[in-house]
Design an enzyme around this catalytic site. Structure first.
Site, short mmCIF file in Angstrom:
data_model
loop_
_atom_site.label_atom_id
_atom_site.label_comp_id
_atom_site.label_asym_id
_atom_site.label_seq_id
_atom_site.Cartn_x
_atom_site.Cartn_y
_atom_site.Cartn_z
N HIS A 1 -4.37 1.78 9.58
CA HIS A 1 -5.33 2.63 10.29
C HIS A 1 -6.55 2.94 9.41
CE1 HIS A 1 -3.92 6.93 8.96
NE2 HIS A 1 -3.91 6.09 7.96
N GLY B 1 0.85 -1.21 0.00
CA GLY B 1 0.00 0.00 0.00
C GLY B 1 0.86 1.24 0.00
N GLY B 2 1.93 1.21 -0.81
CA GLY B 2 2.97 2.24 -0.76
C GLY B 2 2.70 3.48 -1.60
N ARG C 1 2.86 1.22 5.77
CA ARG C 1 2.85 2.56 6.35
C ARG C 1 1.52 3.27 6.11
NH1 ARG C 1 6.45 7.69 6.64
NH2 ARG C 1 5.44 9.03 5.16
N ASP D 1 0.51 -1.10 -4.78
CA ASP D 1 -0.71 -0.36 -4.47
C ASP D 1 -1.84 -0.91 -5.33
OD1 ASP D 1 -2.69 1.99 -4.00
OD2 ASP D 1 -1.01 2.43 -2.68
N PHE E 1 -4.00 -5.87 -1.39
CA PHE E 1 -3.48 -6.57 -0.19
C PHE E 1 -4.52 -7.45 0.49
CE2 PHE E 1 -3.45 -1.94 1.49
CZ PHE E 1 -4.76 -1.97 1.96
#
Ligand SMILES: C[S@@+](CC[C@H](N)C(=O)[O-])C[C@H]1O[C@@H](n2cnc3c(N)ncnc32)[C@H](O)[C@@H]1O
Length: 427
Positions: free
Chosen positions: A326, A256-257, A322, A279, A307
């Site tokens: 959340h 998820g970069g 990163r 991503d 992902f």
């Protein structure tokens, strides 16, 4: 924690303002201003830790002092003014900051003609923006010029995108959030949010965005911009983990970069390492690939990967996650972690770089405010949110007991973002 008194606050404001002022004078830096030619960078710069603290204290203490002086009744009446978002929303939607060149003057009639808005509306919007947001200036009645803030909107696409995002996506989602909470009590589903209700969709934020390329592009631009802000700067990640101890030729996968700014920074500092940035969205991946600097191009690869499917890059040394988890409630965050497992070799590191929320009431109120805003904004968009450290450890525990905790600490230079380090022990 108790609130300091008015006199304590004003004394602290005086002391810290004097510190900032002395720093600016001794470094031959101009004083801050909203004049159109004022410097656009942070004054003082974000590189001096003492000045960062002094400046932030003044900002926070001024707000506390203001609230004290307003008192509870006036505070309530003045704070809850959603109306203040109307002018920036309209100004970005109708591109008023682009309607006349920086350094020139314009009139309400000209702004109306350029934007297609009625002149009365333009006058009310612009005068509100001048008085509340320092956006534009009105040096003589009816004559409009740029201010430093409207100049940023005109010249910096990332800032324009940020204001559009805040006043469109976020505001619409916020407005509908209580409705979503009534319809879906306690939901952790990403498609039962204020955002989903606002957009009349049963899709999650990311799935909906994928179907709306213009809005997705804007969101990606906002992410790119936010990633470069002082607290989040990719350069902070360089010193926050022993990247230099990874074996030569080792691989880091950034799950998820997004645009891969962290990996690009790491690649420039650790020339023996290779990076795969994953991503969801093809357009983001393509755009990011086209932007990567030539010096690191052969060691930073971009890959479309969802992902929620098993991790395709097997045997990497580090899986870096990163500001991703959340965005997801525990049910989904556990799934993201479990999807790494088929790819993990013994000893592989899983490093989460994300917000760790302090226990309620354990930090000064002004600091706590930022954590609560960050947490709630995840609810509006994704029914997710930030976690305390115990929340992170129980997440890994729920994903698989073979994730072994190695340590967790704030990133040097950041008070909010931590490095949470796990190792895979498949024994
Ligand atoms: C808040 S951004 C963080 C981006 C980046 N890690 C950073 O620190 O700047 C979350 C990212 O997760 C990506 N994402 C969301 N759902 C995903 C999925 N199912 N698979 C892969 N990436 C996803 C988004 O496209 C977005 O780039």
């Amino acid at each position: 924690m108790s609130t300091p008194s008015m006199t304590q606050l004003s004394a602290r404001i005086g002391e810290n303002t004097a510190k900032v002022n002395a720093y600016l004078a001794s470094h031959d830096l101009p004083g801050p201003s909203f004049e159109v030619d004022a410097p656009q960078q942070l004054l003082p710069p974000g590189t001096d830790a003492e000045m960062v603290l002094a400046r932030q204290s003044v900002i926070d203490d001024c707000l506390e002092l203001r609230n004290l002086l307003l008192g509870p009744r006036e505070h309530i009446m003045t704070t809850h003014q959603a109306i203040n978002l109307v002018s920036p929303k309209a100004i970005t939607a109708f591109r008023l900051a682009h309607a006349f060149p920086v350094g020139s003057e314009t009139t309400f009639a000209e702004l109306a003609a350029a934007s297609g808005l009625g002149e009365t509306h333009v006058r009310k919007l612009v005068r509100h923006a001048v008085s509340v947001h320092n956006l534009f200036a009105e040096p003589r009645p009816g004559v409009i010029t740029h201010s430093a803030a409207s100049r940023l909107l005109a010249e910096d696409d990332a800032v324009h995108s940020w204001v559009e995002y805040a006043t469109h996506e976020l505001w619409d989602a916020a407005f509908h959030a209580p409705d979503a909470m009534r319809r879906f009590p306690g939901s952790g589903e990403p498609n039962e949010t204020g955002f989903s209700v606002a957009n009349a969709t049963d899709k999650s934020f990311f799935a909906f965005m994928s179907d709306h390329p213009d809005r997705l592009r804007r969101f990606a631009a906002v992410m790119r911009y936010i990633t470069q802000r002082p607290e989040l700067g990719p350069e902070l990640v360089v010193g926050a983990f022993p990247w230099g101890e990874l074996p030569a030729g080792g691989t880091v996968v950034d799950v998820g970069g997004s645009h891969g700014l962290v990996c690009i920074e790491l690649a420039s500092k650790f020339p023996t390492l290779k990076f795969v940035v994953q991503d969801l969205d093809e357009p983001v991946i393509r755009d990011a690939d086209a932007r990567k600097p030539a010096e690191v191009a052969d060691r930073v690869t971009f890959m479309a990967h969802n992902f929620f499917n098993p991790q395709p890059v097997h045997g990497a040394d580090v899986y870096f996650v990163r500001a991703v988890l959340h965005n997801w409630s525990d049910k989904y965050a556990v799934e993201v972690l479990r999807n790494l497992i088929p790819a993990l070799k013994p000893g592989a590191a899983v490093v989460v770089n994300d917000v760790v929320t302090p226990e309620a009431g354990s930090v000064p109120k002004v600091a706590e405010r930022q954590f609560r805003i960050s947490d709630l904004s995840q609810v509006l968009l994704l029914n997710a949110g930030d976690r305390e450290l115990a929340g992170w450890t129980s997440l890994f525990g729920a994903a698989d007991p073979r994730f072994k905790f190695k340590g967790a600490a704030p990133m040097p230079g950041s008070t909010r973002m931590w490095m949470i380090h796990y190792v895979w022990e498949d024994a």
